[in-house]
Design a protein around this motif. Structure first.
Motif, PDB file in Angstrom:
ATOM      1  N   ILE A  32       0.968  -1.184  -0.027  1.00  0.00           N
ATOM      2  CA  ILE A  32       0.077  -0.086   0.031  1.00  0.00           C
ATOM      3  C   ILE A  32       0.842   1.196   0.019  1.00  0.00           C
ATOM      4  CG2 ILE A  32      -1.561   1.499   1.417  1.00  0.00           C
ATOM      5  CD1 ILE A  32      -2.754  -1.243   2.240  1.00  0.00           C
ATOM      6  N   LYS A  33       1.825   1.096   0.826  1.00  0.00           N
ATOM      7  CA  LYS A  33       2.817   2.575   0.868  1.00  0.00           C
ATOM      8  C   LYS A  33       3.398   2.590  -0.408  1.00  0.00           C
ATOM      9  CE  LYS A  33       4.405   5.745   3.324  1.00  0.00           C
ATOM     10  NZ  LYS A  33       3.254   6.804   3.807  1.00  0.00           N
ATOM     11  N   GLN A  34       4.041   1.724  -1.023  1.00  0.00           N
ATOM     12  CA  GLN A  34       4.621   1.843  -2.378  1.00  0.00           C
ATOM     13  C   GLN A  34       3.531   2.158  -3.391  1.00  0.00           C
ATOM     14  OE1 GLN A  34       6.452  -1.682  -3.485  1.00  0.00           O
ATOM     15  NE2 GLN A  34       7.866  -1.723  -1.819  1.00  0.00           N
ATOM     16  N   GLY A  35       2.316   1.752  -3.508  1.00  0.00           N
ATOM     17  CA  GLY A  35       1.207   2.308  -4.425  1.00  0.00           C
ATOM     18  C   GLY A  35       1.135   3.753  -4.005  1.00  0.00           C
ATOM     19  N   LEU A  36       1.067   4.214  -2.815  1.00  0.00           N
ATOM     20  CA  LEU A  36       0.781   5.605  -2.521  1.00  0.00           C
ATOM     21  C   LEU A  36       1.958   6.537  -2.976  1.00  0.00           C
ATOM     22  CD1 LEU A  36      -0.787   5.322   1.065  1.00  0.00           C
ATOM     23  CD2 LEU A  36      -1.836   6.261  -1.070  1.00  0.00           C
ATOM     24  N   ALA A  37       3.065   5.992  -2.795  1.00  0.00           N
ATOM     25  CA  ALA A  37       4.383   6.980  -3.335  1.00  0.00           C
ATOM     26  C   ALA A  37       4.156   7.111  -4.936  1.00  0.00           C
ATOM     27  CB  ALA A  37       5.621   6.109  -2.960  1.00  0.00           C
ATOM     28  N   ARG A  38       3.966   5.891  -5.456  1.00  0.00           N
ATOM     29  CA  ARG A  38       3.489   5.963  -7.091  1.00  0.00           C
ATOM     30  C   ARG A  38       2.478   7.141  -7.432  1.00  0.00           C
ATOM     31  NH1 ARG A  38       4.660   0.005  -9.031  1.00  0.00           N
ATOM     32  NH2 ARG A  38       6.817  -0.119  -8.716  1.00  0.00           N
ATOM     33  N   LEU A  39       1.284   7.078  -6.561  1.00  0.00           N
ATOM     34  CA  LEU A  39       0.234   7.835  -6.994  1.00  0.00           C
ATOM     35  C   LEU A  39       0.682   9.258  -6.862  1.00  0.00           C
ATOM     36  CD1 LEU A  39      -3.083   6.184  -5.422  1.00  0.00           C
ATOM     37  CD2 LEU A  39      -2.553   6.975  -7.775  1.00  0.00           C
ATOM     38  N   SER A  40       1.425   9.424  -5.767  1.00  0.00           N
ATOM     39  CA  SER A  40       1.974  10.837  -5.274  1.00  0.00           C
ATOM     40  C   SER A  40       2.749  11.529  -6.476  1.00  0.00           C
ATOM     41  CB  SER A  40       2.525  11.227  -3.870  1.00  0.00           C
ATOM     42  OG  SER A  40       3.940  10.217  -3.874  1.00  0.00           O
ATOM     43  N   LYS A  41       3.316  10.832  -7.266  1.00  0.00           N
ATOM     44  CA  LYS A  41       4.363  11.166  -8.216  1.00  0.00           C
ATOM     45  C   LYS A  41       3.520  11.584  -9.648  1.00  0.00           C
ATOM     46  CE  LYS A  41       8.239   8.840  -6.443  1.00  0.00           C
ATOM     47  NZ  LYS A  41       9.482   7.732  -6.853  1.00  0.00           N
ATOM     48  N   LEU A  42       2.332  11.133  -9.889  1.00  0.00           N
ATOM     49  CA  LEU A  42       1.538  11.220 -10.999  1.00  0.00           C
ATOM     50  C   LEU A  42       1.141  12.588 -11.131  1.00  0.00           C
ATOM     51  CD1 LEU A  42      -0.939   8.082 -10.697  1.00  0.00           C
ATOM     52  CD2 LEU A  42       1.092   8.441 -12.230  1.00  0.00           C
ATOM     53  N   PRO A  43       1.206  13.159 -12.538  1.00  0.00           N
ATOM     54  CA  PRO A  43       0.690  14.377 -12.342  1.00  0.00           C
ATOM     55  C   PRO A  43      -0.947  14.795 -12.049  1.00  0.00           C
ATOM     56  CG  PRO A  43       0.985  13.503 -14.465  1.00  0.00           C
ATOM     57  CD  PRO A  43       1.105  12.418 -13.282  1.00  0.00           C
TER      58      PRO A  43
END
Length: 69
Positions: free
Chosen positions: A58-69
């Motif tokens: 979940i934490k890795q997914g959130l990190a990826r989401l936060s990098k999206l435009p």
């Protein structure tokens, strides 16, 4: 500015709730085990292990989401 109800914010709050519930369950587990219910403690520890494993994903997914435009 990011909306307080954006998908990433909502998911981050859900993740924080998961961590809080995990901590509360561990406290209850320790209490139950201290009162002689090791079998119940073992069952809860199994569930806590799953929560712990999933929290990394979940934490890795959130990190990826936060990098999206």
């Amino acid at each position: 500015m990011q909306s307080e109800y954006s998908l990433s914010d909502v998911l981050e709050r859900m993740y924080e709730n998961q961590l809080a519930l995990e901590a509360a369950l561990m406290e209850l587990t320790l209490h139950v085990e201290a009162h002689g219910h090791a079998d119940v403690g073992n069952n809860v520890r199994g569930a806590l292990e799953t929560i712990g494993e999933n929290s990394g994903h979940i934490k890795q997914g959130l990190a990826r989401l936060s990098k999206l435009p």
